[in-house]
Design an enzyme around this catalytic site. Structure first.
Site, PDB file in Angstrom:
ATOM      1  N   LYS A   1       3.252   8.711   2.739  1.00 19.71           N
ATOM      2  CA  LYS A   1       4.115   8.714   1.544  1.00 19.71           C
ATOM      3  C   LYS A   1       3.218   9.128   0.380  1.00 19.71           C
ATOM      4  O   LYS A   1       2.501   8.308  -0.196  1.00 19.71           O
ATOM      5  CB  LYS A   1       4.687   7.315   1.323  1.00 19.71           C
TER       6      LYS A   1
ATOM      7  N   GLU B   1      -7.424   0.322  -1.271  1.00 18.09           N
ATOM      8  CA  GLU B   1      -8.367   0.830  -2.276  1.00 18.09           C
ATOM      9  C   GLU B   1      -7.606   0.827  -3.597  1.00 18.09           C
ATOM     10  O   GLU B   1      -6.692   1.634  -3.791  1.00 18.09           O
ATOM     11  CB  GLU B   1      -8.847   2.225  -1.872  1.00 18.09           C
TER      12      GLU B   1
ATOM     13  N   CYS C   1     -10.371   6.382  -9.921  1.00 16.18           N
ATOM     14  CA  CYS C   1     -10.522   4.927  -9.836  1.00 16.18           C
ATOM     15  C   CYS C   1     -11.936   4.483 -10.172  1.00 16.18           C
ATOM     16  O   CYS C   1     -12.148   3.368 -10.629  1.00 16.18           O
ATOM     17  CB  CYS C   1     -10.144   4.464  -8.440  1.00 16.18           C
TER      18      CYS C   1
ATOM     19  N   GLU D   1      -7.282  -2.043 -16.734  1.00 10.49           N
ATOM     20  CA  GLU D   1      -7.525  -0.639 -16.387  1.00 10.49           C
ATOM     21  C   GLU D   1      -6.582   0.256 -17.201  1.00 10.49           C
ATOM     22  O   GLU D   1      -5.364   0.098 -17.144  1.00 10.49           O
ATOM     23  CB  GLU D   1      -7.268  -0.418 -14.893  1.00 10.49           C
TER      24      GLU D   1
HETATM   25  P1  NAD Z   1       0.657   3.342  -7.771  1.00  7.27           P
HETATM   26  O1  NAD Z   1       0.259   2.042  -7.172  1.00  7.27           O
HETATM   27  O2  NAD Z   1       1.650   3.329  -8.862  1.00  7.27           O
HETATM   28  O3  NAD Z   1       1.256   4.310  -6.654  1.00  7.27           O
HETATM   29  C1  NAD Z   1       0.529   4.651  -5.492  1.00  7.27           C
HETATM   30  C2  NAD Z   1       1.499   4.966  -4.371  1.00  7.27           C
HETATM   31  O4  NAD Z   1       2.219   3.793  -4.017  1.00  7.27           O
HETATM   32  C3  NAD Z   1       2.539   6.015  -4.732  1.00  7.27           C
HETATM   33  O5  NAD Z   1       2.762   6.829  -3.594  1.00  7.27           O
HETATM   34  C4  NAD Z   1       3.761   5.161  -5.057  1.00  7.27           C
HETATM   35  O6  NAD Z   1       4.978   5.830  -4.877  1.00  7.27           O
HETATM   36  C5  NAD Z   1       3.615   4.047  -4.034  1.00  7.27           C
HETATM   37  N1  NAD Z   1       4.271   2.781  -4.389  1.00  7.27           N
HETATM   38  C6  NAD Z   1       4.487   2.264  -5.624  1.00  7.27           C
HETATM   39  N2  NAD Z   1       5.083   1.038  -5.527  1.00  7.27           N
HETATM   40  C7  NAD Z   1       5.252   0.800  -4.196  1.00  7.27           C
HETATM   41  C8  NAD Z   1       5.807  -0.286  -3.450  1.00  7.27           C
HETATM   42  N3  NAD Z   1       6.303  -1.381  -4.047  1.00  7.27           N
HETATM   43  N4  NAD Z   1       5.818  -0.195  -2.098  1.00  7.27           N
HETATM   44  C9  NAD Z   1       5.293   0.889  -1.472  1.00  7.27           C
HETATM   45  N5  NAD Z   1       4.767   1.950  -2.118  1.00  7.27           N
HETATM   46  C10 NAD Z   1       4.734   1.903  -3.469  1.00  7.27           C
HETATM   47  O7  NAD Z   1      -0.692   4.053  -8.223  1.00  7.27           O
HETATM   48  P2  NAD Z   1      -0.829   5.438  -8.998  1.00  7.27           P
HETATM   49  O8  NAD Z   1      -0.388   5.236 -10.403  1.00  7.27           O
HETATM   50  O9  NAD Z   1      -0.232   6.511  -8.175  1.00  7.27           O
HETATM   51  O10 NAD Z   1      -2.427   5.645  -8.952  1.00  7.27           O
HETATM   52  C11 NAD Z   1      -3.306   5.146  -9.910  1.00  7.27           C
HETATM   53  C12 NAD Z   1      -3.952   3.859  -9.418  1.00  7.27           C
HETATM   54  O11 NAD Z   1      -4.629   4.086  -8.190  1.00  7.27           O
HETATM   55  C13 NAD Z   1      -5.014   3.339 -10.367  1.00  7.27           C
HETATM   56  O12 NAD Z   1      -4.890   1.948 -10.473  1.00  7.27           O
HETATM   57  C14 NAD Z   1      -6.319   3.697  -9.663  1.00  7.27           C
HETATM   58  O13 NAD Z   1      -7.424   2.906 -10.012  1.00  7.27           O
HETATM   59  C15 NAD Z   1      -5.931   3.519  -8.239  1.00  7.27           C
HETATM   60  N6  NAD Z   1      -6.839   4.268  -7.359  1.00  7.27           N
HETATM   61  C16 NAD Z   1      -7.740   3.583  -6.598  1.00  7.27           C
HETATM   62  C17 NAD Z   1      -8.642   4.291  -5.788  1.00  7.27           C
HETATM   63  C18 NAD Z   1      -9.680   3.585  -4.947  1.00  7.27           C
HETATM   64  O14 NAD Z   1     -10.262   4.231  -4.085  1.00  7.27           O
HETATM   65  N7  NAD Z   1      -9.939   2.313  -5.164  1.00  7.27           N
HETATM   66  C19 NAD Z   1      -8.600   5.677  -5.762  1.00  7.27           C
HETATM   67  C20 NAD Z   1      -7.665   6.329  -6.560  1.00  7.27           C
HETATM   68  C21 NAD Z   1      -6.774   5.614  -7.350  1.00  7.27           C
END
Ligand code: NAD
Length: 489
Positions: free
Chosen positions: A181, A257, A291, A393
């Site tokens: 997804k 992550e 991140c 963040e």
């Molecule tokens: P997000 O959590 O909003 O979304 C990530 C994914 O999860 C998307 O595909 C979204 O559609 C899906 N999603 C959202 N709610 C969901 C739910 N309830 N159930 C299932 N799927 C769901 O994150 P984002 O805004 O896309 O990305 C930014 C975040 O990601 C930041 O917090 C960043 O720090 C983190 N990040 C972490 C790493 C790492 O390696 N630690 C790497 C990149 C980004």
């Protein structure tokens, strides 16, 4: 662009392209133009995708000898290289990032991910023990590695193909099948990857893609689906906790992550030029939407003013502009919604007493880009660790600079966070570098560098930043099940 002529991004299920229950618009963050109409997978499409993955698990993929699977991963890497321009164009349109960054970081790493995990799986061994029993008899214990099963792979928008392939390569390498997804903001590269995988010899149904959002949409349908054997997720910490609740009902393993609020510690004995280079990259790369990006910079007091001045100069030199512009260093934020969030932190910082050293608003951009989601690279001083903007963040091109006087104080300030993803230490005293890095409560601590990765090393976070480690053989632990066989000899 006229929406009736926009490209369609469909779901990929068992090798077929399936329409969704509706479509949603994907716009280019650089100028707000329509990129594609994306087919939103309803529960029925998610169900079909999980069934296709289950069927493929019992087919040739799961049974394929490890060396052959490693060969397929290498072929995927070669095909990514061959189609790098096409992948990069899709990624650039979805994210608005500088095209050079997409080519050199995102797409190049996608190919590297497959090559690295081809090596890892081809050379992976298992535990075996010869056990002494009473009377001089012995037993042989050895573990057999099997696929985890059908893995749900949920990824964010900031480094779409890089982060997807970071999970996909070990998942496929271990013989799993997947339902991916991608983020609703970046649906294109994951969809294009389906053609590349098919070309490289991955059987239909091994790689499935469902599009949509989180709650009440494809994300939630996938994480609550009874046919999923494990979930690997990269994204926000709050989403991780929602997914953990969904996985708890059926006790499914998760690998997370998550977010970060990463610190840099700068000592007065650092190589100032190299440190400012490194900090500029670590604060502003990908418009701060990595991140691992630094959002807190603790600077030893004697050089505090110098670091602030130099870093502010460097922030002002960043070139915001068209992704193809030869001088462009910095792209927009991913969406209007995300820009509203970052701007709300700009307001909060001021209300919490920050001095805005540079930035703090919406920039004037080139003609034609005013429909994009641009933001000024921003630095603050005058804040302490209790300020919300120093604790939460932001995920934008921002950092707070805070002075310190002793090593102990620096460690205390850097570790004073609920997150635990990454940190960096800048010093020419290598003993101090080791000492400080080892005391950081984070998954990755860099000394005199940042985001330098050996893909065999463990990657992940502590606290709110995640669960588990991926990378090298650490990934194999999540993406496989072990059966221990004990034979009395
Ligand atoms: P997000 O959590 O909003 O979304 C990530 C994914 O999860 C998307 O595909 C979204 O559609 C899906 N999603 C959202 N709610 C969901 C739910 N309830 N159930 C299932 N799927 C769901 O994150 P984002 O805004 O896309 O990305 C930014 C975040 O990601 C930041 O917090 C960043 O720090 C983190 N990040 C972490 C790493 C790492 O390696 N630690 C790497 C990149 C980004």
């Amino acid at each position: 662009m006229n929406s009736s002529r926009a490209a369609a991004v469909l779901n990929v299920v068992g090798g077929e392209r399936l329409p969704g229950r509706a479509t949603f618009e994907k716009v280019n963050p650089a100028d707000g133009s329509l990129v594609a109409l994306v087919h939103d997978a309803g529960p029925d499409v998610v169900d079909l995708a999980v069934s296709a993955a289950r069927t493929a698990l019992d087919g040739p993929w799961g049974a394929m000898p490890v060396n052959e699977r490693a060969q397929v991963l290498r072929r995927i890497a070669d095909k990514i290289d061959e189609r790098a321009d096409e992948l990069a164009a899709a990624e650039t349109a979805d994210t608005g990032k500088p095209a050079a960054l997409v080519r050199d970081l995102d797409v190049a790493r996608a190919a590297q991910n497959f090559r690295a995990f081809a090596d890892v799986i081809a050379s992976a061994g298992q535990d075996s023990f010869l056990t002494d029993l009473a009377g001089g008899r012995k037993a042989l214990n050895y573990a057999v590695r099997k696929p985890l099963g059908v893995v749900g792979v949920i990824v964010p928008w900031n480094l779409p193909i890089l982060l997807l392939t970071w999970k996909l390569a070990p998942a496929l390498g271990c013989g799993n099948t997947v339902v991916v997804k991608p983020s609703e903001e970046t649906p294109s590269s994951a969809t294009l990857l389906a053609d590349i995988l098919a070309d490289a010899g991955v059987p239909d149904g091994v790689y499935n893609v469902v599009h949509g959002f989180g709650p009440g949409s494809a994300g939630e349908y996938l994480t609550t689906h009874p046919g999923i054997d494990g979930i690997t997720f990269t994204g926000e910490s709050s989403t991780g906790s929602a997914i953990m609740r969904a996985a708890a009902d059926r006790v499914r393993p998760v690998s997370f992550e998550l977010g970060g609020k990463n610190a840099a510690i700068v000592f007065a004995d650092c190589d100032l030029e190299k440190t400012v280079d490194g900090l500029t990259r670590s604060i502003f790369l990908n418009t701060g939407q990595v991140c691992l990006c630094t959002e807190r910079v603790y600077v030893e007091r004697p050089i505090f003013d110098q670091v602030v001045t130099r870093l502010a100069d460097r922030a002002r030199q960043l070139r915001l502009g068209h992704p193809d512009g030869p001088e462009t260093t910095t792209g927009p934020l991913i969406s209007e919604q995300h820009r509203k969030k970052v701007l709300s932190y700009f307001d909060l910082a001021v209300s919490e007493g920050a001095t805005v050293v540079t930035g703090g608003g919406v920039p004037t951009v080139d003609p034609g880009l005013d429909g994009g989601f641009w933001i000024e690279p921003t630095l603050w001083t005058g804040l302490g660790n209790s300020a919300r903007v120093v604790r939460e963040e932001v995920f934008g091109p921002v950092a707070a600079l805070i002075p310190f006087d002793t090593e102990e104080e620096a460690i205390r300030l850097a570790n004073d966070t609920e997150y635990g993803l990454a940190a960096s230490v800048w010093t020419t005293d290598l003993a101090r570098g080791h000492r400080m890095a080892q005391r950081m409560d984070v998954g990755m601590a860099w000394v005199n560098t940042w985001y330098l990765r050996d893909l065999r090393s463990p990657f992940g976070g502590a606290g709110l930043s995640g669960i588990g480690r991926e990378g090298g053989h650490h990934s194999l632990q999540f993406y496989s099940e072990l059966t221990n066989v004990c034979v009395q000899l």
